[in-house]
Design a protein around this motif. Structure first.
Motif, PDB file in Angstrom:
ATOM      1  N   GLN A  81       4.561   2.689  16.415  1.00  0.00           N
ATOM      2  CA  GLN A  81       3.622   3.066  15.363  1.00  0.00           C
ATOM      3  C   GLN A  81       3.877   4.516  14.979  1.00  0.00           C
ATOM      4  N   VAL A  82       3.968   4.779  13.671  1.00  0.00           N
ATOM      5  CA  VAL A  82       4.200   6.120  13.165  1.00  0.00           C
ATOM      6  C   VAL A  82       3.084   6.450  12.190  1.00  0.00           C
ATOM      7  N   ARG A  83       2.485   7.640  12.364  1.00  0.00           N
ATOM      8  CA  ARG A  83       1.460   8.100  11.435  1.00  0.00           C
ATOM      9  C   ARG A  83       1.851   9.490  10.943  1.00  0.00           C
ATOM     10  N   GLY A  84       1.875   9.649   9.614  1.00  0.00           N
ATOM     11  CA  GLY A  84       2.231  10.942   9.039  1.00  0.00           C
ATOM     12  C   GLY A  84       3.319  10.806   8.005  1.00  0.00           C
ATOM     13  N   GLU A  85       4.119  11.846   7.878  1.00  0.00           N
ATOM     14  CA  GLU A  85       5.185  11.892   6.887  1.00  0.00           C
ATOM     15  C   GLU A  85       6.514  11.546   7.545  1.00  0.00           C
ATOM     16  N   LEU A  86       7.187  10.543   7.006  1.00  0.00           N
ATOM     17  CA  LEU A  86       8.478  10.093   7.523  1.00  0.00           C
ATOM     18  C   LEU A  86       9.534  10.385   6.465  1.00  0.00           C
ATOM     19  N   VAL A  89       3.788   1.797  10.043  1.00  0.00           N
ATOM     20  CA  VAL A  89       3.903   3.149   9.499  1.00  0.00           C
ATOM     21  C   VAL A  89       2.712   3.386   8.589  1.00  0.00           C
ATOM     22  N   GLU A  90       2.000   4.511   8.822  1.00  0.00           N
ATOM     23  CA  GLU A  90       0.884   4.912   7.973  1.00  0.00           C
ATOM     24  C   GLU A  90       1.131   6.332   7.517  1.00  0.00           C
ATOM     25  N   GLY A  91       1.072   6.589   6.197  1.00  0.00           N
ATOM     26  CA  GLY A  91       1.296   7.928   5.672  1.00  0.00           C
ATOM     27  C   GLY A  91       2.187   7.890   4.451  1.00  0.00           C
ATOM     28  N   THR A  92       3.342   8.567   4.513  1.00  0.00           N
ATOM     29  CA  THR A  92       4.309   8.551   3.420  1.00  0.00           C
ATOM     30  C   THR A  92       5.711   8.362   3.986  1.00  0.00           C
ATOM     31  N   ILE A  93       6.559   7.721   3.184  1.00  0.00           N
ATOM     32  CA  ILE A  93       7.966   7.546   3.548  1.00  0.00           C
ATOM     33  C   ILE A  93       8.800   8.063   2.386  1.00  0.00           C
ATOM     34  N   LEU A 122       3.468  -4.338   2.807  1.00  0.00           N
ATOM     35  CA  LEU A 122       3.413  -2.942   2.410  1.00  0.00           C
ATOM     36  C   LEU A 122       2.209  -2.741   1.506  1.00  0.00           C
ATOM     37  N   VAL A 123       1.353  -1.798   1.879  1.00  0.00           N
ATOM     38  CA  VAL A 123       0.216  -1.412   1.055  1.00  0.00           C
ATOM     39  C   VAL A 123       0.487   0.017   0.609  1.00  0.00           C
ATOM     40  N   GLY A 124       0.705   0.205  -0.682  1.00  0.00           N
ATOM     41  CA  GLY A 124       1.028   1.515  -1.232  1.00  0.00           C
ATOM     42  C   GLY A 124       1.972   1.358  -2.403  1.00  0.00           C
ATOM     43  N   ASP A 125       2.278   2.450  -3.041  1.00  0.00           N
ATOM     44  CA  ASP A 125       3.162   2.432  -4.200  1.00  0.00           C
ATOM     45  C   ASP A 125       4.614   2.580  -3.769  1.00  0.00           C
ATOM     46  N   ILE A 126       5.497   1.898  -4.492  1.00  0.00           N
ATOM     47  CA  ILE A 126       6.937   1.957  -4.229  1.00  0.00           C
ATOM     48  C   ILE A 126       7.623   2.587  -5.433  1.00  0.00           C
ATOM     49  N   ARG A 127       8.456   3.600  -5.168  1.00  0.00           N
ATOM     50  CA  ARG A 127       9.290   4.214  -6.210  1.00  0.00           C
ATOM     51  C   ARG A 127      10.731   4.170  -5.716  1.00  0.00           C
ATOM     52  N   ALA A 128      11.519   3.302  -6.335  1.00  0.00           N
ATOM     53  CA  ALA A 128      12.930   3.153  -5.967  1.00  0.00           C
ATOM     54  C   ALA A 128      13.788   3.598  -7.140  1.00  0.00           C
ATOM     55  N   ALA A 129      14.630   4.607  -6.922  1.00  0.00           N
ATOM     56  CA  ALA A 129      15.518   5.082  -7.984  1.00  0.00           C
ATOM     57  C   ALA A 129      16.545   4.018  -8.337  1.00  0.00           C
ATOM     58  N   GLY A 130      16.937   3.222  -7.351  1.00  0.00           N
ATOM     59  CA  GLY A 130      17.904   2.145  -7.551  1.00  0.00           C
ATOM     60  C   GLY A 130      17.200   0.802  -7.634  1.00  0.00           C
ATOM     61  N   ARG A 131      17.476  -0.044  -6.638  1.00  0.00           N
ATOM     62  CA  ARG A 131      16.947  -1.409  -6.643  1.00  0.00           C
ATOM     63  C   ARG A 131      15.699  -1.559  -5.794  1.00  0.00           C
ATOM     64  N   GLY A 132      14.837  -2.439  -6.254  1.00  0.00           N
ATOM     65  CA  GLY A 132      13.699  -2.898  -5.483  1.00  0.00           C
ATOM     66  C   GLY A 132      13.844  -4.397  -5.320  1.00  0.00           C
ATOM     67  N   GLU A 133      13.867  -4.872  -4.079  1.00  0.00           N
ATOM     68  CA  GLU A 133      14.011  -6.312  -3.823  1.00  0.00           C
ATOM     69  C   GLU A 133      12.806  -6.810  -3.040  1.00  0.00           C
ATOM     70  N   ALA A 171       6.973  -5.818   9.857  1.00  0.00           N
ATOM     71  CA  ALA A 171       6.447  -4.502   9.473  1.00  0.00           C
ATOM     72  C   ALA A 171       5.067  -4.597   8.840  1.00  0.00           C
ATOM     73  N   ARG A 172       4.279  -3.553   9.125  1.00  0.00           N
ATOM     74  CA  ARG A 172       2.977  -3.366   8.497  1.00  0.00           C
ATOM     75  C   ARG A 172       2.941  -1.907   8.057  1.00  0.00           C
ATOM     76  N   ILE A 173       3.185  -1.689   6.762  1.00  0.00           N
ATOM     77  CA  ILE A 173       3.279  -0.329   6.244  1.00  0.00           C
ATOM     78  C   ILE A 173       2.110  -0.061   5.307  1.00  0.00           C
ATOM     79  N   HIS A 174       1.422   1.050   5.567  1.00  0.00           N
ATOM     80  CA  HIS A 174       0.361   1.554   4.697  1.00  0.00           C
ATOM     81  C   HIS A 174       0.810   2.942   4.264  1.00  0.00           C
ATOM     82  N   ALA A 175       1.651   3.000   3.239  1.00  0.00           N
ATOM     83  CA  ALA A 175       2.257   4.269   2.828  1.00  0.00           C
ATOM     84  C   ALA A 175       2.779   4.178   1.409  1.00  0.00           C
ATOM     85  N   ASN A 176       2.797   5.322   0.742  1.00  0.00           N
ATOM     86  CA  ASN A 176       3.524   5.429  -0.511  1.00  0.00           C
ATOM     87  C   ASN A 176       4.980   5.680  -0.151  1.00  0.00           C
TER      88      ASN A 176
END
Length: 100
Positions: free
Chosen positions: A15-20, A32-36, A66-77, A49-54
């Motif tokens: 489990q990771v909490r914070g900024e990754l 993972v909870e926080g930001t990636i 995944l709960v949060g917003d995804i911003r992919a410069a390339g591909r999102g699958e 995986a259970r991710i709560h992060a932007n």
């Protein structure tokens, strides 16, 4: 033949909490909870995986939750079994067969 590069892994019991942040590809099977932020790398959200992060990454592959917003410069699958709650912004993308 060049060596095969492998992704760093966050195992399903971790489990990771914070900024990754990082500069290498990452497979998450844990929590993972926080930001990636992997601006030049690929994030794979594994089936466990259970991710709560932007998320901000070059490419994002989602097979888990995944709960949060995804911003992919390339591909999102979005592959079979995915569950995303949030906005998805990607340069290109696909939703795999049997994805719901």
């Amino acid at each position: 033949m060049p060596p095969v590069e492998t992704a760093a892994v966050i195992g399903k019991s971790v489990q990771v909490r914070g900024e990754l942040t990082g500069n290498e590809d990452l497979l998450v099977e844990g929590v993972v909870e926080g930001t990636i932020a992997l601006h030049e790398s690929r994030l794979t959200v594994g089936t466990n995986a259970r991710i709560h992060a932007n998320v901000t990454a070059r490419d994002v592959v989602v097979q888990g939750t995944l709960v949060g917003d995804i911003r992919a410069a390339g591909r999102g699958e979005l592959r079979a079994g995915w569950n995303v709650t949030g906005d998805v912004h990607a340069g290109g993308g696909s939703a795999g067969e049997n994805a719901v």
